[in-house]
Design a protein around this motif. Structure first.
Motif, PDB file in Angstrom:
ATOM      1  N   ARG A 102       3.982   5.124   1.642  1.00  0.00           N
ATOM      2  CA  ARG A 102       3.608   4.162   0.563  1.00  0.00           C
ATOM      3  C   ARG A 102       4.043   3.075   0.841  1.00  0.00           C
ATOM      4  NH1 ARG A 102       7.038   7.510  -3.788  1.00  0.00           N
ATOM      5  NH2 ARG A 102       8.119   8.377  -2.075  1.00  0.00           N
ATOM      6  N   ARG A 103       4.559   2.622   2.153  1.00  0.00           N
ATOM      7  CA  ARG A 103       4.711   1.260   2.622  1.00  0.00           C
ATOM      8  C   ARG A 103       3.473   0.616   3.129  1.00  0.00           C
ATOM      9  NH1 ARG A 103       9.533   2.609   6.782  1.00  0.00           N
ATOM     10  NH2 ARG A 103      10.654   3.898   5.202  1.00  0.00           N
ATOM     11  N   LEU A 104       2.211   1.287   3.299  1.00  0.00           N
ATOM     12  CA  LEU A 104       1.107   0.499   3.417  1.00  0.00           C
ATOM     13  C   LEU A 104       0.733  -0.401   2.197  1.00  0.00           C
ATOM     14  CD1 LEU A 104      -1.211   3.565   4.752  1.00  0.00           C
ATOM     15  CD2 LEU A 104      -0.085   1.903   6.048  1.00  0.00           C
ATOM     16  N   PRO A 105       0.058  -1.616   2.824  1.00  0.00           N
ATOM     17  CA  PRO A 105      -0.341  -2.446   1.806  1.00  0.00           C
ATOM     18  C   PRO A 105      -1.173  -2.034   0.762  1.00  0.00           C
ATOM     19  CG  PRO A 105      -0.931  -2.929   3.946  1.00  0.00           C
ATOM     20  CD  PRO A 105      -0.215  -1.791   4.166  1.00  0.00           C
ATOM     21  N   ARG A 106      -2.075  -0.910   1.156  1.00  0.00           N
ATOM     22  CA  ARG A 106      -3.270  -0.523   0.290  1.00  0.00           C
ATOM     23  C   ARG A 106      -3.456   0.928   0.728  1.00  0.00           C
ATOM     24  NH1 ARG A 106      -5.403  -4.458   3.008  1.00  0.00           N
ATOM     25  NH2 ARG A 106      -7.250  -3.849   4.482  1.00  0.00           N
ATOM     26  N   TRP A 107      -3.989   1.810  -0.044  1.00  0.00           N
ATOM     27  CA  TRP A 107      -4.211   3.137   0.151  1.00  0.00           C
ATOM     28  C   TRP A 107      -5.465   3.236   1.155  1.00  0.00           C
ATOM     29  CZ3 TRP A 107      -3.886   7.340  -3.944  1.00  0.00           C
ATOM     30  CH2 TRP A 107      -2.513   7.473  -4.598  1.00  0.00           C
ATOM     31  N   ALA A 109      -9.070   4.413   2.713  1.00  0.00           N
ATOM     32  CA  ALA A 109     -10.097   4.837   2.024  1.00  0.00           C
ATOM     33  C   ALA A 109     -10.238   6.130   1.683  1.00  0.00           C
ATOM     34  CB  ALA A 109     -11.604   4.304   2.774  1.00  0.00           C
ATOM     35  N   ALA A 112      -8.629   7.050  -2.051  1.00  0.00           N
ATOM     36  CA  ALA A 112      -9.118   6.177  -3.124  1.00  0.00           C
ATOM     37  C   ALA A 112      -9.487   7.306  -4.223  1.00  0.00           C
ATOM     38  CB  ALA A 112     -10.321   5.331  -2.638  1.00  0.00           C
TER      39      ALA A 112
END
Length: 130
Positions: A102-107, A109, A112
């Motif tokens: 969850r620490r990633l800046p965005r999910w 691909a 999605a």
């Protein structure tokens, strides 16, 4: 397991172990055994050449209590068949084959529009990823 989820303790590292075994049981392109699944290119980031966890993982010793815990967990996973009904019932990831922090800046691909099947520590777990 240490390289991917040491900050989440036994629960997080065990969840990663279940993902590995779920992949062993799944599509053969991931690999047919634990080693080939773990070392599959670009699947577990701690093995990627540029990942900051890789040098830590290559230098860790049994003096690290989290590594000792991960080693014990790994030994238990290796001793158990991936399809063992007891292992499948105990899988807190509910059969997940993918996860990310969850620490990633965005999910990523691939995640999605998908809903996680489990949240363990800092990670979200997914299954039925094509």
């Amino acid at each position: 397991m240490w390289g991917e989820a040491r900050e989440d303790g036994a629960d997080g590292m065990g969840a990663v172990g279940h993902v590995v075994l779920n992949r062993v049981m799944g599509a053969s392109w991931w690999g047919r055994d634990i080693e080939s699944v773990c070392l599959r290119t670009a699947q577990f980031s701690c093995w990627n050449a540029g990942d900051p966890n890789r040098p830590k993982m290559l230098a860790v010793t049994a003096a690290d209590p989290q590594f000792t815990m991960a080693s014990s967990l790994a030994a238990a996973f290796v001793a158990q068949a991936p399809a063992d009904p007891a292992r499948v019932r105990a899988d807190p990831t509910l059969g997940a084959t993918h996860y990310f922090s969850r620490r990633l800046p965005r999910w990523p691909a691939w995640a999605a529009g998908r809903s996680p099947v489990a949240e363990i520590g800092h990670h979200l777990f997914f299954k039925d990823i094509g």
